[in-house]
Enzyme design. Structure first.
Site, PDB file in Angstrom:
ATOM      1  N   GLU A 214     119.795  34.183  38.137  1.00  0.00           N
ATOM      2  CA  GLU A 214     119.136  32.996  38.616  1.00  0.00           C
ATOM      3  C   GLU A 214     118.239  32.817  38.119  1.00  0.00           C
ATOM      4  O   GLU A 214     116.998  34.483  37.075  1.00  0.00           O
ATOM      5  CB  GLU A 214     118.881  32.747  40.475  1.00  0.00           C
ATOM      6  CG  GLU A 214     120.290  32.690  40.923  1.00  0.00           C
ATOM      7  CD  GLU A 214     120.045  32.724  41.978  1.00  0.00           C
ATOM      8  OE1 GLU A 214     118.267  33.078  42.879  1.00  0.00           O
ATOM      9  OE2 GLU A 214     120.998  32.568  42.749  1.00  0.00           O
TER      10      GLU A 214
ATOM     11  N   LYS B 138     113.491  32.981  38.520  1.00  0.00           N
ATOM     12  CA  LYS B 138     112.669  32.994  38.820  1.00  0.00           C
ATOM     13  C   LYS B 138     111.792  31.722  38.675  1.00  0.00           C
ATOM     14  O   LYS B 138     110.925  31.829  38.325  1.00  0.00           O
ATOM     15  CB  LYS B 138     112.064  34.440  38.734  1.00  0.00           C
ATOM     16  CG  LYS B 138     111.317  34.792  40.790  1.00  0.00           C
ATOM     17  CD  LYS B 138     111.061  36.182  40.183  1.00  0.00           C
ATOM     18  CE  LYS B 138     110.310  36.583  41.651  1.00  0.00           C
ATOM     19  NZ  LYS B 138     108.856  36.452  41.504  1.00  0.00           N
TER      20      LYS B 138
ATOM     21  N   CYS C 270      72.355  25.345  19.822  1.00  0.00           N
ATOM     22  CA  CYS C 270      73.215  24.070  19.945  1.00  0.00           C
ATOM     23  C   CYS C 270      73.715  23.904  17.963  1.00  0.00           C
ATOM     24  O   CYS C 270      73.465  23.918  17.409  1.00  0.00           O
ATOM     25  CB  CYS C 270      72.939  22.894  20.076  1.00  0.00           C
ATOM     26  SG  CYS C 270      74.813  22.074  19.561  1.00  0.00           S
TER      27      CYS C 270
ATOM     28  N   ASP D 219     108.268  29.889  39.554  1.00  0.00           N
ATOM     29  CA  ASP D 219     106.832  30.533  39.933  1.00  0.00           C
ATOM     30  C   ASP D 219     105.867  29.519  41.107  1.00  0.00           C
ATOM     31  O   ASP D 219     105.729  28.426  40.023  1.00  0.00           O
ATOM     32  CB  ASP D 219     106.072  30.545  38.675  1.00  0.00           C
ATOM     33  CG  ASP D 219     104.497  31.580  38.892  1.00  0.00           C
ATOM     34  OD1 ASP D 219     105.282  32.442  40.145  1.00  0.00           O
ATOM     35  OD2 ASP D 219     104.020  31.909  38.119  1.00  0.00           O
TER      36      ASP D 219
ATOM     37  N   TYR E  83     117.309  28.162  46.209  1.00  0.00           N
ATOM     38  CA  TYR E  83     117.406  29.560  45.969  1.00  0.00           C
ATOM     39  C   TYR E  83     118.772  30.346  46.854  1.00  0.00           C
ATOM     40  O   TYR E  83     118.965  31.377  46.918  1.00  0.00           O
ATOM     41  CB  TYR E  83     117.320  30.200  45.005  1.00  0.00           C
ATOM     42  CG  TYR E  83     116.060  30.557  45.596  1.00  0.00           C
ATOM     43  CD1 TYR E  83     115.599  31.768  46.862  1.00  0.00           C
ATOM     44  CD2 TYR E  83     114.777  30.419  45.589  1.00  0.00           C
ATOM     45  CE1 TYR E  83     114.472  32.229  47.177  1.00  0.00           C
ATOM     46  CE2 TYR E  83     113.742  30.964  45.845  1.00  0.00           C
ATOM     47  CZ  TYR E  83     113.087  31.132  46.736  1.00  0.00           C
ATOM     48  OH  TYR E  83     112.422  31.896  47.748  1.00  0.00           O
TER      49      TYR E  83
ATOM     50  N   CYS F  42      74.025  22.361  26.048  1.00  0.00           N
ATOM     51  CA  CYS F  42      72.700  21.540  24.818  1.00  0.00           C
ATOM     52  C   CYS F  42      72.356  20.772  25.697  1.00  0.00           C
ATOM     53  O   CYS F  42      72.592  19.610  26.328  1.00  0.00           O
ATOM     54  CB  CYS F  42      73.753  21.547  23.810  1.00  0.00           C
ATOM     55  SG  CYS F  42      72.507  20.307  22.261  1.00  0.00           S
TER      56      CYS F  42
ATOM     57  N   CYS G  97      72.471  14.563  20.369  1.00  0.00           N
ATOM     58  CA  CYS G  97      73.289  15.848  19.631  1.00  0.00           C
ATOM     59  C   CYS G  97      75.282  14.873  19.254  1.00  0.00           C
ATOM     60  O   CYS G  97      75.662  14.174  20.164  1.00  0.00           O
ATOM     61  CB  CYS G  97      73.582  16.514  20.924  1.00  0.00           C
ATOM     62  SG  CYS G  97      74.485  18.298  20.639  1.00  0.00           S
TER      63      CYS G  97
ATOM     64  N   LYS H 278     110.806  40.549  35.561  1.00  0.00           N
ATOM     65  CA  LYS H 278     109.155  40.231  35.527  1.00  0.00           C
ATOM     66  C   LYS H 278     109.187  39.907  34.008  1.00  0.00           C
ATOM     67  O   LYS H 278     109.534  41.042  33.395  1.00  0.00           O
ATOM     68  CB  LYS H 278     108.370  40.539  36.293  1.00  0.00           C
ATOM     69  CG  LYS H 278     108.599  39.811  37.330  1.00  0.00           C
ATOM     70  CD  LYS H 278     107.178  39.083  38.027  1.00  0.00           C
ATOM     71  CE  LYS H 278     107.301  39.242  39.532  1.00  0.00           C
ATOM     72  NZ  LYS H 278     106.347  39.277  40.069  1.00  0.00           N
TER      73      LYS H 278
ATOM     74  N   CYS I  94      73.544  20.568  16.634  1.00  0.00           N
ATOM     75  CA  CYS I  94      72.193  19.825  16.687  1.00  0.00           C
ATOM     76  C   CYS I  94      71.311  20.939  16.422  1.00  0.00           C
ATOM     77  O   CYS I  94      69.775  20.018  16.260  1.00  0.00           O
ATOM     78  CB  CYS I  94      71.836  18.708  18.051  1.00  0.00           C
ATOM     79  SG  CYS I  94      71.263  19.859  19.211  1.00  0.00           S
TER      80      CYS I  94
END
Ligand code: AMP
Ligand code: ZN
Length: 718
Positions: free
Chosen positions: A114, A116, A407, A118, A225, A425, A431, A312, A410
């Site tokens: 099957e 698994k 930045c 998550d 399951y 910024c 900007c 896994k 700018c």
């Protein structure tokens, strides 16, 4: 209708709706439209409200939630919930197989393979085909009773069909589909909230929400399951899966029976990549002995069954070279460092060229440098990230990364707010990415809804120097737009702005002047003020002028406004440039207050009085708050001298009651409140002589209104 007719009608509707729910959420093959389904459901709700004597916790109307659980009761599982041993390699799987065969004296063994899933494990108990209880795993011996929340998960059947045992437990995984996860995160992003890391955490967190209607909105799913054997006489695990499916459970169709290790390896090979096209996340496969009698002989260790093992998938990790680091500037000025990888690496079925570096601290902690060989992972998280550096392959002349100080767009010097991981910024008005981002936000559907103003058009307008702030949109003319060229691809393909699209854009901009104040407030993009918060603030202060004058304390009175939001609003209005923008918007005719006409769509029976709600009610607190707003009251979050009413529910904290009493605030019950609404409404309509429709609602229709409202909200949210 006679009593028996009513009862029959209720039962018929429940059965019909249960069937359609099953076809939609379990089989994924709906046969009626969403509208037909909703109509049938509201019909049933109405009948159930008129006839509470036929109340039934397995009614499909319970799917929308409403029940609030303050403290989840701890319950002992009828049978222990085990976890699984993990393996990570073929060798370990071969060891498992060898042990099984040895312990079974070299009998034939079949395995069920099957996926698994998550998510968060759940145990469901059914009695006489009805969902009796749902529990989280907890420590395996006892977990939390989350029945009210589980009922809102559409794929969990509330009633079963077929030849189910009189009482039995069934176990599975509650998961959040990737698409739902992304929708929720997109919404969080719009509201300036931190994002959830992965669907698994969000799924398990959702199971423990107090308000079940909130759970209903999360669109969780449940994959089963395992049928706990005690009560069941089916001889194989595979047979149990098939049976569970017949009873109405959602059991994914990917399980197979395998007869050899080679078949196990083949399954792993296949799903290691194929899993990426599933709508939910999986982190491995589970190998289970198929025969129940063999399972019984193999038994359990203290922690897990001896007859099953998980394999896994290795979190996909690849190494490559970090070619450069670029810095992205978001709409709010937040800087995100991004790794540019060369060569690109294949992870999770896609070619990854860029990965997240999170922030300056993360780069320093891992000592990540340009030119390094780095490890890239795409685990449960959606965005690939750099998880480490192979320092053995580092060039001798490599230099530690210096985080940018200015930045990249700018040149403004970056700032870092205390306690926050990100740099910003501060040059929000000049900007370019901030300008574009803010205009896009301003035009977006939940804000001013200027339809034809997508990313490309915004870029063209900004780059042509036609708009610098969203206010400039209102100065656009046909002459300015005509013939404007737009880059449609990064390869330099261009098209010019057509007459029709120019006209359409101007019309849409003109239309936006009608957008109500609450959305204007969201559109101007005050940090942390999402659309829901904007609505609450707008209804509380009713105009931009009074909001601008509000003190921090007054802001904190608004429901859902905490210190972070209050401070952000204060500093927003402390900036002259923002005041100037707002003045100009006002001159152009953008809505800066709630029009009385708009308010009167709602009733005004509560006369703008302020209400605090506390405790448990027969409807959810959100629904109650909606009612307060709808009937012209204001929600405030805590009791103070200026509060008018405290609506006291069950189990209200004594401290609140005492405080209210000492301040001389009227404390009323839910019923008294409902009476106020309906009584007030009657007076209201009596005074309107031309009242051509019956607008005096009963408590029941008021509640129904709320249900519909929240339903719509759900649609627009996701
Ligand atoms: P772990 O949490 O890593 O110990 O893995 C055990 C958990 O995997 C179980 O408690 C289940 O919640 C979950 N799981 C997911 N899919 C399956 C499956 N097909 N069979 C058994 N357990 C599963
Ligand atoms: Zn900048």
């Amino acid at each position: 209708m006679s009593r028996t007719d009513v009862k029959e009608e209720i039962l018929r509707l429940r059965e019909e709706l249960t069937r359609h729910n099953y076809l939609y959420y379990v089989k994924d093959t709906p046969v009626i439209s969403d509208k037909e389904f909703d109509d049938m459901l509201s019909h049933l709700s109405a009948l159930e409200r008129e006839h509470p004597e036929y109340d039934d916790p397995t009614s499909p109307t319970r799917r929308v939630g409403g029940e609030v659980t303050r403290d989840f009761a701890t319950v002992v599982h009828r049978t222990r919930m085990y976890s699984l041993d993990n393996t990570y390699s073929r060798e370990e799987i071969a060891d498992f197989d060898a042990r099984i065969r040895r312990e079974l004296g070299d009998e034939e063994v079949e395995y069920v393979l099957e996926l698994k899933y998550d998510g968060a494990s759940i145990s469901l108990t059914y009695e006489n085909g009805r969902l009796l209880r749902a529990e989280t795993r907890g420590d395996g011996v006892q977990g939390d009773d989350i029945t009210a929340n589980a009922r809102t998960i559409r794929s969990i059947p509330l009633t079963l069909t077929g030849d189910y045992p009189a009482i039995f437990d069934i176990r599975g995984e509650v998961i959040l589909p990737i698409e739902e996860f992304e929708k929720i995160n997109t919404q969080r992003e719009i509201e300036g909230e931190t994002l959830y890391a992965n669907p698994r955490n969000l799924a398990s967190g959702s199971l423990k929400l107090q308000d079940s209607s909130e759970v209903a909105r999360r669109h969780l799913d449940c994959l089963l399951y395992y049928v706990v054997e005690d009560a069941v006489t089916i001889p194989t695990q595979y047979g149990c899966l098939e049976k569970a499916r017949e009873w109405g459970f959602k059991v994914p169709p990917y399980s197979v029976v395998a007869h050899s290790l080679e078949e196990v390896y083949e399954y792993i090979r296949h799903w290691d990549t194929a899993r990426h096209s599933l709508p939910y996340q999986t982190d491995g496969i589970v190998i289970k002995v198929n025969s129940k009698s063999q399972q019984a002989r193999l038994g359990y260790t203290a922690k897990s069954p001896r007859w099953a093992v998980a394999y896994k998938f290795s979190p996909e990790r690849e190494s490559t070279i970090l070619e450069s680091i670029s810095y992205q500037v978001g709409r709010t000025g937040a800087i995100t460092p991004v790794a540019n990888l060369n060569p690109a690496v294949a992870l999770g079925g896609t070619m990854v060229r860029r990965a997240s570096l999170h922030n300056a601290d993360q780069i320093a902690r891992l000592d990540i440098r340009v030119g390094d060989t780095v490890y890239v992972e795409k685990g449960g998280e959606i965005i690939p990230k750099i998880v480490g550096v192979d320092t053995s392959r580092r060039a001798e002349d490599s230099m530690p990364t210096r985080y940018i100080t200015h930045c990249p767009e700018c040149g403004a010097e970056l700032v870092r707010i205390d306690g926050e991981a990100l740099h910003y910024c501060p040059n929000d008005t000049h900007c370019p990415p901030q300008i574009k981002g803010r205009i896009e936000h301003f035009a977006s559907r939940k804000a001013m809804d200027i339809e034809s103003l997508g990313e490309q058009n915004v870029r063209a307008l900004v780059e042509a120097g036609l708009v610098e702030s969203y206010v400039d949109l209102y100065t656009l003319t046909y002459e300015k737009l005509n013939g404007l060229t737009i880059d449609v691809s990064s390869e330099g393909k261009k098209r010019s702005f057509q007459k029709r699209s120019a006209e359409r854009l101007l019309e849409a901009i003109e239309e936006s002047k009608k957008v109500p104040f609450e959305r204007v407030l969201f559109a101007i993009g005050i940090r942390y003020v999402g659309d829901t918060t904007a609505r609450k603030i707008a209804r509380y202060f009713t105009s931009m002028d009074s909001l601008m004058k509000a003190t921090r304390e007054e802001l904190l009175m608004v429901d859902e406004v905490g210190e972070k939001i209050a401070d952000s609003i204060i500093s927003y209005f402390a900036d002259e440039r923002h005041i100037d923008e707002i003045d100009r918007l006002k001159t152009h005719g953008v809505q800066m207050e709630i029009k009385s006409g708009v308010m009167s769509v709602k009733s005004d029976v509560l006369g703008g009085k302020s209400y605090v709600v506390s405790g448990k009610f027969s409807i959810s607190r959100d629904e109650l708050k909606e009612l307060i707003e709808k009937y012209g009251g204001r929600n405030v979050s805590s009791v103070s001298a200026s509060t008018d009413y405290l609506i006291a529910g069950e189990a209200m904290g004594p401290a609140k009651a005492r405080k209210a009493e000492s301040l001389g605030i009227k404390v009323i019950s839910e019923n008294e409140f409902m009476d106020m609404i309906s009584a007030g409404k009657e007076i209201d309509s009596a005074m309107i002589e031309t009242a051509d429709e019956d607008i005096s609602p009963t408590v029941e229709t008021i509640k129904q209104d709320v249900k519909k409202d929240t339903g719509e909200q759900q649609l627009s949210l996701f």
